[in-house]
Structure formats: structure tokens, C-alpha cells
Design a protein around this motif. Structure first.
Motif, PDB file in Angstrom:
ATOM      1  N   THR A  18       0.697  -1.213  -0.011  1.00  0.00           N
ATOM      2  CA  THR A  18      -0.069   0.039   0.132  1.00  0.00           C
ATOM      3  C   THR A  18       0.744   1.239  -0.051  1.00  0.00           C
ATOM      4  O   THR A  18       1.686   1.347   0.654  1.00  0.00           O
ATOM      5  CB  THR A  18      -0.846   0.096   1.292  1.00  0.00           C
ATOM      6  N   VAL A  19       0.566   2.123  -0.847  1.00  0.00           N
ATOM      7  CA  VAL A  19       1.587   3.302  -1.127  1.00  0.00           C
ATOM      8  C   VAL A  19       0.360   4.630  -0.850  1.00  0.00           C
ATOM      9  O   VAL A  19      -0.488   4.575  -1.166  1.00  0.00           O
ATOM     10  CB  VAL A  19       2.302   3.180  -2.398  1.00  0.00           C
ATOM     11  N   THR A  20       1.197   5.862  -0.876  1.00  0.00           N
ATOM     12  CA  THR A  20       0.558   6.922  -0.523  1.00  0.00           C
ATOM     13  C   THR A  20       0.072   7.569  -2.179  1.00  0.00           C
ATOM     14  O   THR A  20      -0.713   8.227  -2.092  1.00  0.00           O
ATOM     15  CB  THR A  20       1.361   7.976   0.319  1.00  0.00           C
ATOM     16  N   GLU A  75      -2.756   1.916  -4.393  1.00  0.00           N
ATOM     17  CA  GLU A  75      -3.067   3.379  -3.787  1.00  0.00           C
ATOM     18  C   GLU A  75      -4.527   3.478  -3.487  1.00  0.00           C
ATOM     19  O   GLU A  75      -5.450   3.275  -4.447  1.00  0.00           O
ATOM     20  CB  GLU A  75      -2.741   4.336  -4.613  1.00  0.00           C
ATOM     21  N   GLN A  80      -7.161   8.071   3.078  1.00  0.00           N
ATOM     22  CA  GLN A  80      -5.910   8.522   3.584  1.00  0.00           C
ATOM     23  C   GLN A  80      -5.583   7.501   4.747  1.00  0.00           C
ATOM     24  O   GLN A  80      -6.016   7.532   5.871  1.00  0.00           O
ATOM     25  CB  GLN A  80      -5.737   9.854   4.063  1.00  0.00           C
ATOM     26  N   LEU A  83       0.534   6.169   8.234  1.00  0.00           N
ATOM     27  CA  LEU A  83       1.596   6.055   7.914  1.00  0.00           C
ATOM     28  C   LEU A  83       2.363   5.140   8.652  1.00  0.00           C
ATOM     29  O   LEU A  83       2.144   4.695   9.818  1.00  0.00           O
ATOM     30  CB  LEU A  83       2.359   7.306   7.959  1.00  0.00           C
ATOM     31  N   ASP A 146       7.925   5.701   0.997  1.00  0.00           N
ATOM     32  CA  ASP A 146       6.753   5.433   1.929  1.00  0.00           C
ATOM     33  C   ASP A 146       7.295   5.005   3.241  1.00  0.00           C
ATOM     34  O   ASP A 146       6.546   4.773   4.430  1.00  0.00           O
ATOM     35  CB  ASP A 146       5.730   4.724   1.367  1.00  0.00           C
ATOM     36  N   HIS A 148       8.589   1.801   3.489  1.00  0.00           N
ATOM     37  CA  HIS A 148       8.650   0.253   3.221  1.00  0.00           C
ATOM     38  C   HIS A 148       9.954  -0.142   3.275  1.00  0.00           C
ATOM     39  O   HIS A 148      10.860   0.174   2.839  1.00  0.00           O
ATOM     40  CB  HIS A 148       7.880  -0.422   2.069  1.00  0.00           C
ATOM     41  N   ASP A 258      -3.732   1.168   4.896  1.00  0.00           N
ATOM     42  CA  ASP A 258      -2.730   1.849   5.972  1.00  0.00           C
ATOM     43  C   ASP A 258      -1.579   1.334   5.073  1.00  0.00           C
ATOM     44  O   ASP A 258      -1.014   0.250   4.768  1.00  0.00           O
ATOM     45  CB  ASP A 258      -2.555   1.329   7.401  1.00  0.00           C
ATOM     46  N   ILE A 259      -0.544   2.253   5.137  1.00  0.00           N
ATOM     47  CA  ILE A 259       0.719   2.326   4.386  1.00  0.00           C
ATOM     48  C   ILE A 259       1.484   1.256   4.738  1.00  0.00           C
ATOM     49  O   ILE A 259       2.400   0.457   4.177  1.00  0.00           O
ATOM     50  CB  ILE A 259       1.402   3.574   4.341  1.00  0.00           C
TER      51      ILE A 259
END
Length: 319
Positions: A18-20, A75, A80, A83, A146, A148, A258-259
Motif C-alpha cells: 500500500t502506497v501514498t 493506492e 488516507q 503512515l 513510503d 517500506h 494503511d501504508i
């Protein structure tokens, strides 16, 4: 004939992150790590919301290939997510990384340093000869844009798969495994081997100053168990930290949007039977059950998202 007691997990098809922002992540993975674009789709609808347990999910999924392996950048366009905690460490139980194989560690490290990564390791580390299972392996851990966790890994001639040693002009070759922090190796082996049908491929105890420098974790001592599915694909490494001990658990309220959430996508030969076996064994489900996909954009016919004993996400899929 006795009934089957485990899921026939065939291969790990991809790792989902999962990315922003997909555009930013896509550029990084292409330019910094040599990934190639496979597809770029957007999915929505009740079935995708039910699969990930995220209300009214609208997800852009960018699939990338490196060598034979795939990742999916996901995404959530209308949500949102939280993080990744900035103070995350390798022994926190949400830790999960991708090990990206390189043909030349020094060149790969020099190339990577021109991008805005966050290093974890002091520098590329070489496993000592005292560690028979991984002697001579070189590795460098870092974080993507992000947060990761990723790892560059280089195998000496007597280590790793044959394909990592075939003549190649490429610097970045593919993904060897995804490593996850676990609280109890035997508990995880029950889930991944007894239930999902994976096999133990290797065992190693990594410590001394090399591991401390690799993880940036003082006094690090970690029991590593490598697992492989039936078919040749990405493996899984269980990281059981003896020192400095287990880190923080995955918060129970973290969701797929969630990221910090990554998911291992495991192709199974009979998803209905797989779900029934996992239910009987008390596995925690994220999806309500087997989700059917009717939209032509989806790469899967059916899917079901579950959690391993520590909360890492496993997406069972029928292609």
C-alpha cells in the motif's frame, strides 16, 4: 482416502504494498530498482471492499515486474491510511521486507544512493564465514519513499538459486523472498507449513556485529527460517529476534489501506477448501469469505484475505 489437512499453496504470485501515491512509487521502483510496468488499473465496488475490509474502497493497482517476480503498488484513492511509524525497527512485528537480488552489490549500492532512500544498514554487510548457511552473502537494508523496508542481496556462487548466477547484463535481477518478523517460529511454521503447505528451505542463526550493522539494531541476534511454496517463486523468511527480543505487535486497528500493510498473494488450487481448512484451524479472516470477481479489470477470479498468527496479510487467490 484421508481428507487433506492443509492448503495446497502453489506459488506466491506477487507482493502487494500500500502506497501514498502510485506515480511517485512507480517512478522510484522503475528508476532506482529497475522494475518494469506491467499494468495500471483502478478497481472499485463492493467485492473489492469486502476483500480488503475497507468501506467503499477505490484502489489503483500498479503491477511491476523485476525478472520473473511481481509486486503490486496499491493506492487507496479515496482514503488516507495511517503512515508507517517513523521509529520502526526490524524486530517490530509489522516488519516485512522484499529482498531484491543484484548482480553487483557495489554498483547497485552506488546507484541506489543517488535516490532519496532512508538507509537502515550502515553500509552493505558481508555475512561472516562462521555463519555456514549464509557465509559470503552481501546485504543492505533501506526504506523506500513510503518507509517500506527493502533489502538488496547478493549471493556468492555457492548460495542462492541457480537463476541468480546466470549471465545477465542487468544490475537488479528479481525478488528472492519477503522476510517477516514473527513472535514465535513454531507458531508460524504451523500456519505456513502445516496449513499452507510450504516447505522449510533453510535455517540460520545470524548475530555478531554484522547483523547489528545490517539491522541498525544493537546486539541483534535473529533466528531465520526460509520457506518455499510448491512451485518455484518468491519465498518467505521468518525472522524471530532472540535479541533484543520481540518488538511491538501489529496494531489490531491497522487496515489494508494503511501504508504499513503489505500482503503476500498466494495462488491456491482450491480456494473454497482452503478457506474451510483455515476456518477450522482458527485463522483470522479479513475478508468475510471467498470473494467473487466479475469485473474484467481484476486479475483474479476469486480471493480471500487472511492474517498469519502475527497479523501479516496473506491474500489467497484463484486465478
Amino acid at each position: 482416502m484421508p481428507s487433506q489437512t492443509y492448503v495446497q499453496g502453489q506459488r506466491i504470485r506477487a507482493i502487494g504494498l500500500t502506497v501514498t501515491n502510485c506515480d511517485r512509487a512507480l517512478n522510484f521502483y522503475k528508476e532506482a530498482l529497475g522494475f518494469e510496468l506491467v499494468s495500471d488499473i483502478t478497481v472499485e465496488g463492493q467485492n473489492h471492499s469486502d476483500l480488503e475490509d475497507v468501506t467503499e474502497a477505490k484502489i489503483r493497482i500498479v503491477t511491476l515486474r523485476l525478472g520473473d517476480e511481481l509486486i503490486e503498488l496499491m493506492e487507496y484513492l479515496n482514503i488516507q491510511g495511517k503512515l508507517i511509524p517513523s521509529d520502526s525497527q526490524s524486530n517490530d512485528l509489522w516488519f516485512q521486507h522484499l529482498a531484491i537480488v543484484v548482480s553487483d552489490m557495489d554498483r547497485a549500492y552506488a546507484h541506489l544512493r543517488s535516490f532519496p532512500i532512508e538507509p537502515i544498514s550502515v553500509s552493505p554487510q558481508t555475512m561472516p564465514s562462521s555463519n555456514e548457511a549464509s557465509a559470503g552473502v552481501r546485504a543492505f537494508k533501506f526504506k523506500d519513499l513510503d518507509g517500506h523496508d527493502l533489502e538488496l542481496i547478493w549471493f556468492p556462487p555457492d548460495k542462492g538459486k541457480d537463476k541468480w548466477h546466470q549471465n545477465s547484463n542487468r544490475l537488479f535481477l528479481g525478488i528472492d523472498h519477503s522476510a517477516i518478523a514473527v513472535s514465535n517460529t513454531e507458531q508460524s511454521l504451523h500456519f505456513y507449513c502445516d496449513l499452507l503447505g510450504m516447505q522449510i528451505d533453510s535455517r540460520s542463526l545470524n548475530w555478531e556485529s554484522t547483523q547489528t550493522s545490517l539491522d541498525n539494531l544493537p546486539g541483534a541476534k535473529v533466528q531465520i527460517t526460509g520457506l518455499r511454496p510448491d512451485q518455484d517463486s518468491v519465498g518467505i523468511e521468518l525472522l524471530d529476534y532472540i535479541l533484543p527480543g520481540k518488538g511491538r505487535p501489529i496494531p489490531s486497528d491497522w487496515k489494508s489501506c494503511d501504508i504499513a500493510k503489505m500482503q503476500i498473494e498466494l495462488v491456491v488450487n482450491d480456494i473454497e477448501q482452503a478457506v474451510e481448512i483455515l476456518r477450522q484451524n482458527g485463522v483470522q479472516f479479513v475478508s468475510s469469505g471467498v470473494i467473487q470477481f466479475t469485473d474484467s479489470a481484476s486479475p483474479d477470479r476469486q480471493g480471500c484475505l487472511v492474517k498469519d498468527p502475527d497479523g501479516h496479510a496473506i491474500l489467497l487467490i484463484a486465478e
